[in-house]
Design a protein around this motif. Structure first.
Motif, PDB file in Angstrom:
ATOM      1  N   CYS A  26      36.009  38.656  37.880  1.00  0.00           N
ATOM      2  CA  CYS A  26      35.742  37.277  38.283  1.00  0.00           C
ATOM      3  C   CYS A  26      36.236  36.998  39.701  1.00  0.00           C
ATOM      4  O   CYS A  26      37.079  37.721  40.247  1.00  0.00           O
ATOM      5  CB  CYS A  26      36.389  36.301  37.300  1.00  0.00           C
ATOM      6  N   GLY A  27      35.705  35.930  40.285  1.00  0.00           N
ATOM      7  CA  GLY A  27      36.113  35.551  41.627  1.00  0.00           C
ATOM      8  C   GLY A  27      37.574  35.176  41.718  1.00  0.00           C
ATOM      9  O   GLY A  27      38.201  35.314  42.771  1.00  0.00           O
ATOM     10  N   GLY A  28      38.155  34.723  40.598  1.00  0.00           N
ATOM     11  CA  GLY A  28      39.576  34.399  40.605  1.00  0.00           C
ATOM     12  C   GLY A  28      40.443  35.621  40.813  1.00  0.00           C
ATOM     13  O   GLY A  28      41.512  35.538  41.429  1.00  0.00           O
ATOM     14  N   CYS A  29      39.985  36.767  40.283  1.00  0.00           N
ATOM     15  CA  CYS A  29      40.721  38.025  40.460  1.00  0.00           C
ATOM     16  C   CYS A  29      40.326  38.731  41.753  1.00  0.00           C
ATOM     17  O   CYS A  29      41.005  39.661  42.188  1.00  0.00           O
ATOM     18  CB  CYS A  29      40.473  38.949  39.272  1.00  0.00           C
ATOM     19  N   ARG A  30      39.209  38.308  42.342  1.00  0.00           N
ATOM     20  CA  ARG A  30      38.716  38.889  43.596  1.00  0.00           C
ATOM     21  C   ARG A  30      38.514  37.784  44.634  1.00  0.00           C
ATOM     22  O   ARG A  30      37.389  37.478  45.029  1.00  0.00           O
ATOM     23  CB  ARG A  30      37.392  39.615  43.341  1.00  0.00           C
TER      24      ARG A  30
ATOM     25  N   LEU B  17      42.751  37.947  51.612  1.00  0.00           N
ATOM     26  CA  LEU B  17      42.928  39.393  51.628  1.00  0.00           C
ATOM     27  C   LEU B  17      42.507  39.972  50.283  1.00  0.00           C
ATOM     28  O   LEU B  17      42.568  39.277  49.258  1.00  0.00           O
ATOM     29  CB  LEU B  17      44.387  39.746  51.918  1.00  0.00           C
ATOM     30  N   PRO B  18      42.088  41.236  50.247  1.00  0.00           N
ATOM     31  CA  PRO B  18      41.711  41.850  48.963  1.00  0.00           C
ATOM     32  C   PRO B  18      42.876  41.813  47.976  1.00  0.00           C
ATOM     33  O   PRO B  18      44.031  42.029  48.351  1.00  0.00           O
ATOM     34  CB  PRO B  18      41.359  43.293  49.356  1.00  0.00           C
ATOM     35  N   ALA B  19      42.566  41.502  46.739  1.00  0.00           N
ATOM     36  CA  ALA B  19      43.602  41.474  45.708  1.00  0.00           C
ATOM     37  C   ALA B  19      44.109  42.889  45.466  1.00  0.00           C
ATOM     38  O   ALA B  19      43.333  43.846  45.480  1.00  0.00           O
ATOM     39  CB  ALA B  19      43.034  40.886  44.414  1.00  0.00           C
ATOM     40  N   PRO B  20      45.416  43.064  45.266  1.00  0.00           N
ATOM     41  CA  PRO B  20      45.945  44.404  44.985  1.00  0.00           C
ATOM     42  C   PRO B  20      45.367  44.948  43.694  1.00  0.00           C
ATOM     43  O   PRO B  20      45.215  44.222  42.710  1.00  0.00           O
ATOM     44  CB  PRO B  20      47.457  44.174  44.882  1.00  0.00           C
TER      45      PRO B  20
ATOM     46  N   ALA C 288      35.286  30.888  41.334  1.00  0.00           N
ATOM     47  CA  ALA C 288      36.292  31.729  40.668  1.00  0.00           C
ATOM     48  C   ALA C 288      35.787  32.263  39.335  1.00  0.00           C
ATOM     49  O   ALA C 288      36.342  33.229  38.801  1.00  0.00           O
ATOM     50  CB  ALA C 288      37.584  30.938  40.461  1.00  0.00           C
ATOM     51  N   THR C 289      34.720  31.666  38.792  1.00  0.00           N
ATOM     52  CA  THR C 289      34.168  32.125  37.512  1.00  0.00           C
ATOM     53  C   THR C 289      32.950  33.016  37.691  1.00  0.00           C
ATOM     54  O   THR C 289      32.368  33.459  36.704  1.00  0.00           O
ATOM     55  CB  THR C 289      33.767  30.928  36.638  1.00  0.00           C
ATOM     56  N   PHE C 290      32.564  33.308  38.953  1.00  0.00           N
ATOM     57  CA  PHE C 290      31.396  34.156  39.200  1.00  0.00           C
ATOM     58  C   PHE C 290      31.739  35.619  38.923  1.00  0.00           C
ATOM     59  O   PHE C 290      32.859  36.070  39.188  1.00  0.00           O
ATOM     60  CB  PHE C 290      30.929  34.034  40.649  1.00  0.00           C
ATOM     61  N   PRO C 291      30.782  36.410  38.411  1.00  0.00           N
ATOM     62  CA  PRO C 291      31.008  37.847  38.203  1.00  0.00           C
ATOM     63  C   PRO C 291      30.643  38.677  39.433  1.00  0.00           C
ATOM     64  O   PRO C 291      29.602  38.451  40.062  1.00  0.00           O
ATOM     65  CB  PRO C 291      30.089  38.177  37.029  1.00  0.00           C
ATOM     66  N   PHE C 292      31.507  39.631  39.776  1.00  0.00           N
ATOM     67  CA  PHE C 292      31.260  40.550  40.883  1.00  0.00           C
ATOM     68  C   PHE C 292      31.400  41.982  40.358  1.00  0.00           C
ATOM     69  O   PHE C 292      32.356  42.297  39.641  1.00  0.00           O
ATOM     70  CB  PHE C 292      32.267  40.322  42.012  1.00  0.00           C
ATOM     71  N   GLU C 293      30.457  42.840  40.703  1.00  0.00           N
ATOM     72  CA  GLU C 293      30.487  44.230  40.242  1.00  0.00           C
ATOM     73  C   GLU C 293      31.279  45.071  41.244  1.00  0.00           C
ATOM     74  O   GLU C 293      30.882  45.214  42.407  1.00  0.00           O
ATOM     75  CB  GLU C 293      29.083  44.784  40.095  1.00  0.00           C
TER      76      GLU C 293
END
Length: 247
Positions: free
Chosen positions: A80-84, A93-96, A63-68
């Motif tokens: 962050c993985g928590g938001c994605r 499912l994809p986060a809104p 959840a703390t990993f960065p995704f571009e």
């Protein structure tokens, strides 16, 4: 210093085909930047703003990993993985994604939560706790926090200004591509007003640090907001301090 992050390929597509590991070169001093400056540089989660990828990333916590990924305006940013959750859980499912109205509401929430009022036309903000006397700054809390982070504050800058600039930076974090050229003028008592005629409003777009100046650089009593620092200019009829502006 390097910041490693993941890039879903194709970028922005769902479902994505694979995950690429990328890295970004950063100046050596980036390791010592404050969290606020890290957010401005895109080193914190562009969605929640809570995860600082330099300090909060934990190898055992995806959840703390960065995704571009593309932000609300289409520009790539790190989240962050928590938001994605879809990037760390195959069943999620994809986060809104927030739209323009969501961003505006988020900006209003930030402003209200930080104790500011918005002028009806959206062109200026005023701290609710600001003293009537424009030469009376807030206590030294904001300055002490910055000092603890190794950030020096220029002479003549009040605590009220520091607080206002922090709020402006937080709102700017919501908007990545759209930005008003300003100038956004910050007064000694913490009142901030944009002098750009085409500005859509302080909550509708970003105002970068490059577009933000102290009122001493833009004395303009015709706008009706004056404070102790710019009061050397004659005030227009009815012009008062930022706290009691009647414009």
């Amino acid at each position: 210093m390097k910041l490693a992050y993941f890039r879903p390929v194709p970028v922005g597509a769902w479902p994505f085909e694979n995950m690429a590991l990328c890295s970004r070169e950063l100046p050596a001093e980036a390791a010592h930047w404050s969290r606020g400056r890290a957010r401005q540089a895109g080193l914190a989660c562009g969605a929640c703003g809570k995860v600082d990828f330099r300090r909060d990333r934990k190898e055992d916590d995806p959840a703390t990993f960065p995704f571009e990924v593309p932000g609300p305006d289409g520009e790539l940013r790190l989240e962050c993985g928590g938001c994605r959750p879809e990037f760390i859980d195959p069943t999620a499912l994809p986060a809104p994604r927030p739209g323009a109205d969501d961003l505006l509401e988020a900006a209003r929430t930030i402003l209200h939560g930080c104790g500011f009022d918005l002028r009806e036309d959206g062109s200026a903000i005023t701290p609710r706790e600001a003293p009537c006397g424009c030469d009376s700054p807030f206590d030294g809390l904001q300055r002490a926090v910055l000092a603890a982070q190794g950030v020096s504050v220029p002479t003549g800058v009040s605590d009220a200004e520091i607080r206002t600039v922090n709020v402006i930076n937080t709102i700017a974090d919501l908007y990545r591509r759209t930005s008003c050229p300003g100038p956004l003028v910050v007064h000694h008592d913490g009142v901030a007003e944009c002098h750009h005629e085409a500005c859509p409003g302080l909550l509708a777009t970003a105002h970068s640090m490059e577009a933000t100046d102290p009122c001493s650089m833009h004395p303009d009593p015709e706008r009706g907001v004056i404070c102790a620092r710019c009061s050397t200019q004659l005030a227009p009829a009815g012009g008062q301090c930022g706290r009691h502006d009647d414009r």
